[in-house]
Design a protein around this motif. Sequence first.
Motif, short mmCIF file in Angstrom:
data_model
loop_
_atom_site.label_atom_id
_atom_site.label_comp_id
_atom_site.label_asym_id
_atom_site.label_seq_id
_atom_site.Cartn_x
_atom_site.Cartn_y
_atom_site.Cartn_z
N THR A 254 88.93 60.42 18.48
CA THR A 254 87.72 60.90 19.08
C THR A 254 87.39 60.30 20.36
N THR A 255 86.91 61.49 21.14
CA THR A 255 86.48 61.09 22.46
C THR A 255 84.96 61.30 22.50
N LEU A 256 84.08 60.27 23.09
CA LEU A 256 82.83 60.13 23.32
C LEU A 256 82.71 60.50 24.75
N GLU A 257 81.76 61.56 25.36
CA GLU A 257 81.66 61.42 26.76
C GLU A 257 80.37 61.55 27.02
N GLY A 258 79.81 61.07 28.31
CA GLY A 258 78.22 61.28 28.48
C GLY A 258 77.89 60.36 29.64
N ALA A 259 76.82 60.70 30.35
CA ALA A 259 76.24 60.19 31.29
C ALA A 259 75.13 58.91 30.73
N LEU A 260 75.25 57.78 31.04
CA LEU A 260 74.61 56.72 30.49
C LEU A 260 73.69 56.15 31.62
N PRO A 261 72.52 55.86 31.33
CA PRO A 261 71.45 55.30 32.50
C PRO A 261 71.97 53.98 33.03
N ASP A 262 72.57 52.96 32.04
CA ASP A 262 72.71 51.70 32.70
C ASP A 262 73.68 51.29 31.40
N GLN A 263 74.16 49.69 32.05
CA GLN A 263 75.08 49.07 31.26
C GLN A 263 74.47 49.00 29.73
N THR A 264 72.98 48.68 29.60
CA THR A 264 72.43 48.66 28.30
C THR A 264 72.91 49.58 27.32
N ALA A 265 72.74 50.80 27.86
CA ALA A 265 73.15 52.01 27.05
C ALA A 265 74.28 52.00 26.48
N LEU A 266 75.38 51.74 27.58
CA LEU A 266 76.68 51.58 27.12
C LEU A 266 76.77 50.67 26.20
N HIS A 267 76.46 49.66 26.18
CA HIS A 267 76.54 48.35 25.09
C HIS A 267 75.84 48.85 23.77
N GLY A 268 74.88 49.61 23.97
CA GLY A 268 74.08 50.36 22.80
C GLY A 268 75.07 51.20 22.09
N VAL A 269 76.01 51.94 22.90
CA VAL A 269 76.89 52.99 22.33
C VAL A 269 77.91 52.17 21.67
N MET A 270 78.60 51.26 22.27
CA MET A 270 79.71 50.30 21.61
C MET A 270 79.21 49.44 20.58
N MET A 271 77.88 49.19 20.42
CA MET A 271 77.43 48.41 19.18
C MET A 271 77.38 49.48 18.04
N ARG A 272 76.85 50.78 18.40
CA ARG A 272 77.00 51.66 17.38
C ARG A 272 78.28 52.00 16.77
N ILE A 273 79.15 52.04 17.65
CA ILE A 273 80.72 52.04 17.23
C ILE A 273 81.08 50.97 16.31
N ARG A 274 80.71 49.87 16.73
CA ARG A 274 81.03 48.59 16.03
C ARG A 274 80.28 48.49 14.58
N ASP A 275 78.89 48.93 14.41
CA ASP A 275 78.24 48.96 13.26
C ASP A 275 78.72 50.01 12.45
N LEU A 276 79.42 50.87 12.92
CA LEU A 276 79.93 52.40 11.98
C LEU A 276 81.30 51.70 11.33
#
Length: 75
Positions: A37-59
């Motif tokens: 699966t590919t997730l793609e989008g524009a993220l405002p900063d590194q914090t938002a990127l880490h947030g997406v990666m944490m959701r991936i981990r949490d799932l």
Amino acid sequence: MHSKKQRYQIRIEGHVNLDWSASFDDVTIQHTEDGQTTLEGALPDQTALHGVMMRIRDLGLTLVEVKRIDDAIES
């Protein structure tokens, strides 16, 4: 003041339910033919990127790749 967003492509192992897109703000979800699966989008900063990666981990999903795919986008 304008902020610059970075566009990212994140690949995860397996096909996730497309309804999960609500879990990943401003990110589109697409299935690939090779079973990922590919997730793609524009993220405002590194914090938002880490947030997406944490959701991936949490799932409990397996992260395959994170890639910045173009220059900053002014918003």
